[in-house]
Scaffold this motif. Structure first.
Motif, short mmCIF file in Angstrom:
data_model
loop_
_atom_site.label_atom_id
_atom_site.label_comp_id
_atom_site.label_asym_id
_atom_site.label_seq_id
_atom_site.Cartn_x
_atom_site.Cartn_y
_atom_site.Cartn_z
N GLN A 100 0.86 -1.18 0.00
CA GLN A 100 0.00 0.00 0.00
C GLN A 100 0.90 1.24 0.00
O GLN A 100 1.58 1.52 0.99
N ILE A 101 0.89 1.94 -1.11
CA ILE A 101 1.76 3.12 -1.26
C ILE A 101 0.94 4.36 -0.92
O ILE A 101 -0.15 4.56 -1.48
N CYS A 102 1.48 5.19 -0.02
CA CYS A 102 0.77 6.42 0.34
C CYS A 102 0.87 7.42 -0.81
O CYS A 102 1.97 7.70 -1.30
N LYS A 103 -0.29 7.93 -1.23
CA LYS A 103 -0.31 8.86 -2.38
C LYS A 103 -0.68 10.28 -1.96
O LYS A 103 -0.95 11.14 -2.79
N THR A 104 -0.71 10.54 -0.64
CA THR A 104 -1.15 11.86 -0.16
C THR A 104 0.02 12.86 -0.19
O THR A 104 1.16 12.51 -0.49
N LEU A 105 -0.29 14.12 0.11
CA LEU A 105 0.59 15.25 -0.23
C LEU A 105 2.07 15.08 0.10
O LEU A 105 2.92 15.20 -0.79
N SER A 106 2.41 14.81 1.37
CA SER A 106 3.84 14.73 1.72
C SER A 106 4.54 13.67 0.90
O SER A 106 5.65 13.89 0.38
N CYS A 107 3.92 12.52 0.78
CA CYS A 107 4.54 11.44 0.00
C CYS A 107 4.58 11.79 -1.47
O CYS A 107 5.57 11.51 -2.16
N LYS A 108 3.51 12.41 -1.93
CA LYS A 108 3.44 12.81 -3.35
C LYS A 108 4.61 13.73 -3.71
O LYS A 108 5.31 13.49 -4.68
N ILE A 109 4.83 14.77 -2.87
CA ILE A 109 5.89 15.72 -3.25
C ILE A 109 7.29 15.19 -2.95
O ILE A 109 8.27 15.69 -3.48
N MET A 110 7.37 14.13 -2.15
CA MET A 110 8.69 13.55 -1.84
C MET A 110 9.03 12.36 -2.76
O MET A 110 10.00 11.65 -2.52
N GLY A 111 8.20 12.13 -3.77
CA GLY A 111 8.61 11.12 -4.77
C GLY A 111 7.69 9.93 -4.96
O GLY A 111 8.07 8.97 -5.64
N GLU A 112 6.50 9.97 -4.39
CA GLU A 112 5.59 8.82 -4.56
C GLU A 112 5.38 8.40 -6.01
O GLU A 112 5.41 7.20 -6.32
N PRO A 113 5.20 9.36 -6.96
CA PRO A 113 4.94 8.90 -8.34
C PRO A 113 6.08 8.04 -8.88
O PRO A 113 5.83 7.03 -9.55
N ASP A 114 7.34 8.41 -8.58
CA ASP A 114 8.47 7.60 -9.07
C ASP A 114 8.48 6.23 -8.40
O ASP A 114 8.79 5.21 -9.02
N VAL A 141 -3.00 4.39 -1.43
CA VAL A 141 -3.89 4.70 -0.31
C VAL A 141 -3.65 6.12 0.20
O VAL A 141 -2.64 6.75 -0.13
N GLU A 142 -4.59 6.59 0.99
CA GLU A 142 -4.45 7.93 1.57
C GLU A 142 -3.47 7.87 2.74
O GLU A 142 -3.07 6.79 3.17
N CYS A 143 -3.13 9.05 3.28
CA CYS A 143 -2.11 9.21 4.31
C CYS A 143 -2.13 8.10 5.36
O CYS A 143 -3.16 7.79 5.95
N LEU A 144 -0.93 7.52 5.59
CA LEU A 144 -0.80 6.45 6.58
C LEU A 144 -0.21 6.98 7.87
O LEU A 144 0.23 6.21 8.73
N GLY A 145 -0.17 8.31 8.01
CA GLY A 145 0.25 8.91 9.27
C GLY A 145 1.75 8.89 9.51
O GLY A 145 2.20 8.95 10.64
N SER A 146 2.51 8.76 8.46
CA SER A 146 3.96 8.73 8.61
C SER A 146 4.60 9.78 7.70
O SER A 146 5.63 9.55 7.07
N CYS A 147 3.95 10.95 7.65
CA CYS A 147 4.31 12.00 6.69
C CYS A 147 5.75 12.49 6.86
O CYS A 147 6.40 12.90 5.90
N GLY A 148 6.27 12.45 8.10
CA GLY A 148 7.62 12.94 8.38
C GLY A 148 8.70 12.08 7.76
O GLY A 148 9.86 12.48 7.68
N THR A 149 8.35 10.88 7.35
CA THR A 149 9.33 9.97 6.75
C THR A 149 8.89 9.60 5.33
O THR A 149 9.14 8.49 4.86
N ALA A 150 8.23 10.56 4.66
CA ALA A 150 7.78 10.35 3.29
C ALA A 150 8.97 10.29 2.33
O ALA A 150 10.00 10.92 2.62
N PRO A 151 8.86 9.55 1.22
CA PRO A 151 7.70 8.74 0.84
C PRO A 151 7.72 7.39 1.56
O PRO A 151 8.78 6.89 1.91
N MET A 152 6.55 6.84 1.74
CA MET A 152 6.49 5.58 2.49
C MET A 152 5.42 4.66 1.92
O MET A 152 4.56 5.07 1.15
N MET A 153 5.52 3.40 2.33
CA MET A 153 4.51 2.41 1.94
C MET A 153 4.35 1.42 3.08
O MET A 153 5.21 1.32 3.98
#
Ligand code: FES
Length: 176
Positions: A100-114, A141-153
């Motif tokens: 489950q890959i987080c696709k919400t803002l912090s992860c998105k701007i830290m590289g989720e699409p790649d 999935v939406e934010c998994l509450g680990s935004c400070g260590t984005a990107p995450m899954m």
């Protein structure tokens, strides 16, 4: 063989009155969850029991939902609306490793699409699909509450944070 899409399952769901049955051991475990809450708050056991249904039946299925509605004295719609709200509950069968890959803002701007492109390219599937061998399912999935260590899954119950493409390769290679 083509990748398996969730719609292959969900489009074919037939809603029936069938109620799931469980072994005596599982029934004991189910009852033990109920005992943690006051008698007039039994619906509080819904989330732990949904986890149990998912473990026992592979995903949240119609007979499992009917069982919970009956057992907790709820409407079937109460159970479905809770189950479908949380991405941790699967409405269809998923692979042995559910990525489950987080696709919400912090992860998105830290590289989720790649990260998503890399994983999907490597596995030959799109988000929402399962590999033909049933080993991996990828979900966004939406934010998994680990935004400070984005990107995450999340894979299963484990969080993988500060992802890089190399780190993803290592994590996937360790999945049996
Ligand atoms: S935005 Fe990805 S964990 Fe919160």
């Amino acid at each position: 063989m083509a990748a398996v899409k969730p719609s292959d399952y969900t489009n074919q769901v037939t809603v029936t009155d069938e109620v799931a049955e469980f072994s005596a051991d599982v029934m004991e475990e189910i009852t033990s969850h109920l005992e943690k809450y006051p008698p007039d708050r039994s619906r509080s056991a819904l989330i732990p029991l949904l986890f149990l249904i998912q473990r026992e039946r592979g995903y949240i299925d119609n007979p499992g939902v009917n069982f919970l509605a009956k057992f907790l004295n709820l409407e079937v719609t109460d159970v479905w609306e809770t189950a479908t709200f949380y991405s941790m509950f699967n409405m269809h069968r998923v692979g042995r490793h559910h990525i489950q890959i987080c696709k919400t803002l912090s992860c998105k701007i830290m590289g989720e699409p790649d990260i998503t492109d890399h994983i999907c390219g490597k596995l030959g599937i799109k988000p929402g699909e399962t590999t033909p061998d049933g080993k991996f399912t990828v979900s966004l999935v939406e934010c998994l509450g680990s935004c400070g260590t984005a990107p995450m899954m999340q894979i299963g119950f484990d969080y993988h944070e500060d992802l890089t493409l190399d780190k993803v390769d290592r994590i996937l290679s360790e999945c049996e």
